[in-house]
Design a protein around this motif. Structure first.
Motif, mmCIF file in Angstrom:
data_model
loop_
_atom_site.group_PDB
_atom_site.id
_atom_site.type_symbol
_atom_site.label_atom_id
_atom_site.label_comp_id
_atom_site.label_asym_id
_atom_site.label_seq_id
_atom_site.Cartn_x
_atom_site.Cartn_y
_atom_site.Cartn_z
ATOM 1 N N TRP A 77 0.884 -1.063 0.185
ATOM 2 C CA TRP A 77 -0.011 -0.049 0.161
ATOM 3 C C TRP A 77 0.690 1.078 -0.038
ATOM 4 O O TRP A 77 0.693 2.162 -0.775
ATOM 5 N N GLY A 78 1.713 1.443 0.830
ATOM 6 C CA GLY A 78 2.848 2.279 0.883
ATOM 7 C C GLY A 78 3.329 2.482 -0.448
ATOM 8 O O GLY A 78 3.392 3.743 -0.883
ATOM 9 N N GLN A 79 3.869 1.606 -1.271
ATOM 10 C CA GLN A 79 4.478 1.783 -2.635
ATOM 11 C C GLN A 79 3.288 2.232 -3.614
ATOM 12 O O GLN A 79 3.665 3.072 -4.493
ATOM 13 N N VAL A 80 2.026 1.721 -3.550
ATOM 14 C CA VAL A 80 0.936 2.444 -4.357
ATOM 15 C C VAL A 80 0.665 3.797 -3.994
ATOM 16 O O VAL A 80 0.539 4.599 -4.989
ATOM 17 N N LEU A 81 0.622 3.973 -2.884
ATOM 18 C CA LEU A 81 0.429 5.666 -2.393
ATOM 19 C C LEU A 81 1.550 6.341 -2.819
ATOM 20 O O LEU A 81 1.237 7.551 -3.470
ATOM 21 N N ALA A 82 2.967 6.142 -3.036
ATOM 22 C CA ALA A 82 3.864 6.712 -3.482
ATOM 23 C C ALA A 82 3.900 7.080 -4.940
ATOM 24 O O ALA A 82 4.221 8.177 -5.498
ATOM 25 N N THR A 83 3.526 6.018 -5.594
ATOM 26 C CA THR A 83 3.472 6.021 -7.089
ATOM 27 C C THR A 83 2.450 6.840 -7.515
ATOM 28 O O THR A 83 2.410 7.624 -8.330
ATOM 29 N N ILE A 84 1.236 6.883 -6.867
ATOM 30 C CA ILE A 84 -0.069 7.594 -7.171
ATOM 31 C C ILE A 84 0.429 9.302 -6.758
ATOM 32 O O ILE A 84 0.085 10.158 -7.655
ATOM 33 N N ARG A 85 0.988 9.437 -5.896
ATOM 34 C CA ARG A 85 1.310 10.903 -5.548
ATOM 35 C C ARG A 85 2.517 11.545 -6.472
ATOM 36 O O ARG A 85 2.405 12.679 -6.666
ATOM 37 N N ALA A 86 3.155 10.503 -7.025
ATOM 38 C CA ALA A 86 4.127 10.906 -7.640
ATOM 39 C C ALA A 86 3.767 11.013 -9.318
ATOM 40 O O ALA A 86 4.306 12.150 -9.859
ATOM 41 N N CYS A 87 3.042 10.176 -9.645
ATOM 42 C CA CYS A 87 2.699 10.292 -11.323
ATOM 43 C C CYS A 87 1.377 9.939 -11.558
ATOM 44 O O CYS A 87 1.145 9.159 -12.676
ATOM 45 N N GLY A 88 0.383 9.699 -10.584
ATOM 46 C CA GLY A 88 -1.016 9.323 -10.833
ATOM 47 C C GLY A 88 -0.967 7.769 -10.913
ATOM 48 O O GLY A 88 -0.411 7.059 -10.035
ATOM 49 N N GLN A 89 -2.032 7.304 -11.593
ATOM 50 C CA GLN A 89 -2.646 5.792 -11.353
ATOM 51 C C GLN A 89 -1.552 5.131 -11.540
ATOM 52 O O GLN A 89 -0.573 5.045 -12.682
ATOM 53 N N PRO A 90 -1.238 4.088 -10.688
ATOM 54 C CA PRO A 90 -0.036 3.102 -10.790
ATOM 55 C C PRO A 90 -0.229 2.409 -11.837
ATOM 56 O O PRO A 90 -1.377 1.799 -12.369
ATOM 57 N N SER A 91 0.927 1.709 -12.545
ATOM 58 C CA SER A 91 1.024 0.509 -13.219
ATOM 59 C C SER A 91 1.790 -0.475 -12.643
ATOM 60 O O SER A 91 2.929 -0.301 -12.590
ATOM 61 N N LEU A 92 1.024 -1.415 -11.835
ATOM 62 C CA LEU A 92 1.676 -2.424 -10.938
ATOM 63 C C LEU A 92 1.188 -4.005 -11.616
ATOM 64 O O LEU A 92 0.288 -4.054 -12.297
#
Length: 438
Positions: free
Chosen positions: A177-192
């Motif tokens: 979840w922490g990784q998803v949160l960081a990705t969204i805050r940095a560049c929007g919707q995550p691609s995981l």
């Protein structure tokens, strides 16, 4: 939904809602726990992370929940609900019912909270927990709690049904979840990458030193609990936790003179085991269980920790600590996972067992990445996990002790209330407790 304040008013303004996958999982998707998973169904893990204000700057409840919709797309099994097959075996119906989300306020600052040192009370206040049942189809297997402190800090709490996986799975779940949160805050919707809810096979390590027992001795069968998955204790259990600095750990290890350097976990457990034997005024407990991280990589919904049973054929309260620590070393035990799996499968997964506390249980979570959750690039100032539903023989949990120390440890002991009271002076005499811990 708003629920009443906690009894001591520490946490208040508590609101309930739900979060789930942002996309529908699909129709008729089910997940079938293994027999080993189902053996853990009367136990729950609760974890808490406490962050100061600079680590949560810019975070809001709304943003946190929005990131969870992406996160739970991969962890949709945690948003399922239990059902029973025609034979009575529990399984998870992946119907996207969601996890319970709790938003709360705390009247204290983070500094004031951590100064309390009553870690058991902190855990209870900051982690909302309810066991599964009595209505399986309405009981979430996980609860998520965000608590905001008056200083601007925040805590994140998790209640996790052990049937979903062990502590290593739960920690990886939160760290993702922490990784998803960081990705969204940095560049929007995550691609995981999509995760697969498949179980790793049990690859059992056999020592060959002692014959394989006919039945697992690390578990205890209990009377059927039906659809309310709660352990019935014969006495009131209590929890006590304390920090050990790296200096304390080194000093405690020095009590056990061994040329091969017995590791910190075995050293600490040997001392605690002997202390418990002394307050019980007998030769026991002579049979103990030890849990360690398995060699497989943790995956979604997996119980992969190694379960070893050990027996001492001497007076535990009087023997040299070195000899006691040697008993706890991995080569002396037999991994009982396959035995537990077989016992459960013989009864099609409907048998009810107590694992933690069936015998005195030592749990090694030193390798759990408890401080892997980062918010704004900052680790938690305090992180801890404990176990709900421990049996009468008790459990000792050893965790990493601090975010910036490899050698510090955080120890939680769960025992009958009267035994825990007697144990504290023994722990102090043996150097595990300082006056400030009491």
């Amino acid at each position: 939904m708003v629920i009443p304040e906690s009894e001591n008013g520490l946490v208040h303004s508590i609101k309930f809602s739900s979060v789930g996958p942002g996309y529908a999982t699909g129709s008729d998707v089910v997940y079938e726990p293994s027999g080993f998973d189902l053996a853990m169904k009367l136990h729950y893990l609760t974890g808490v992370y406490v962050f100061r204000s600079h680590a949560v700057q810019g975070l809001t409840t709304k943003l946190i929940k929005e990131t969870m919709f992406y996160w739970l797309n991969d962890y949709y099994v945690t948003c399922a609900r239990f059902r029973r097959s025609e034979t009575g075996r529990p399984y998870l119906k992946c119907n996207d019912c969601g996890a319970r989300f709790i938003d709360a306020q705390c009247e204290k600052t983070v500094e004031e909270l951590l100064e309390m040192k009553d870690y058991g009370s902190i855990q209870k206040q900051l982690v909302y927990h309810q066991p599964v049942g009595p209505e399986l189809s309405f009981s979430p297997p996980i609860y998520l709690q965000v608590t905001w402190f008056k200083c601007g800090g925040m805590s994140f709490g998790l209640s996790w049904a052990h049937v979903l996986g062990d502590a290593f799975s739960a920690v990886d779940f939160i760290n993702k979840w922490g990784q998803v949160l960081a990705t969204i805050r940095a560049c929007g919707q995550p691609s995981l990458p999509k995760l697969s809810p498949t179980r790793p096979s049990l690859r059992i390590q056999k020592s060959g030193i002692s014959p394989k027992p006919a039945n697992p001795i690390s578990v205890k069968r209990v009377d059927p609990v039906g659809d309310h998955w709660v352990t019935a204790n014969n006495c009131k259990m209590d929890t006590f936790s304390f920090h050990l600095t790296s200096t304390q750990v080194s000093h405690l290890q020095s009590k056990i003179k061994d040329p091969h350097q017995i590791p910190a976990f075995e050293s600490l457990c040997a001392i605690i085991w002997q202390c418990i034997a002394k307050i019980r005024h007998g030769f026991g407990p002579n049979i103990v269980t030890v849990c360690r991280k398995g060699s497989e990589n943790g995956k979604l919904a997996s119980n992969i920790q190694i379960v070893s049973a050990f027996e001492a054929d001497f007076s535990v309260g009087e023997v040299d600590l070195e000899k006691l620590a040697e008993v706890l070393c991995e080569k002396a035990g037999m991994d009982e996972r396959s035995l537990i799996e077989e016992a459960m499968e013989k009864e099609n997964g409907v048998m009810d067992l107590v694992f933690y506390g069936a015998s005195l249980t030592f749990v090694n979570w030193e390798e759990a990445n408890v401080y892997g959750l980062e918010l704004n690039g900052e680790k938690a100032d305090f992180g801890s996990y404990t176990i709900q539903g421990v049996g009468d023989e008790g459990t000792v949990i050893v965790l990493p002790g601090a975010k910036d120390s490899d050698k510090a440890r955080f120890v939680t002991i769960i025992l009958p209330e009267d035994q825990l009271l007697k144990l504290k002076p023994e722990l102090r005499m043996n150097g595990l407790l300082l006056e400030t811990n009491l």
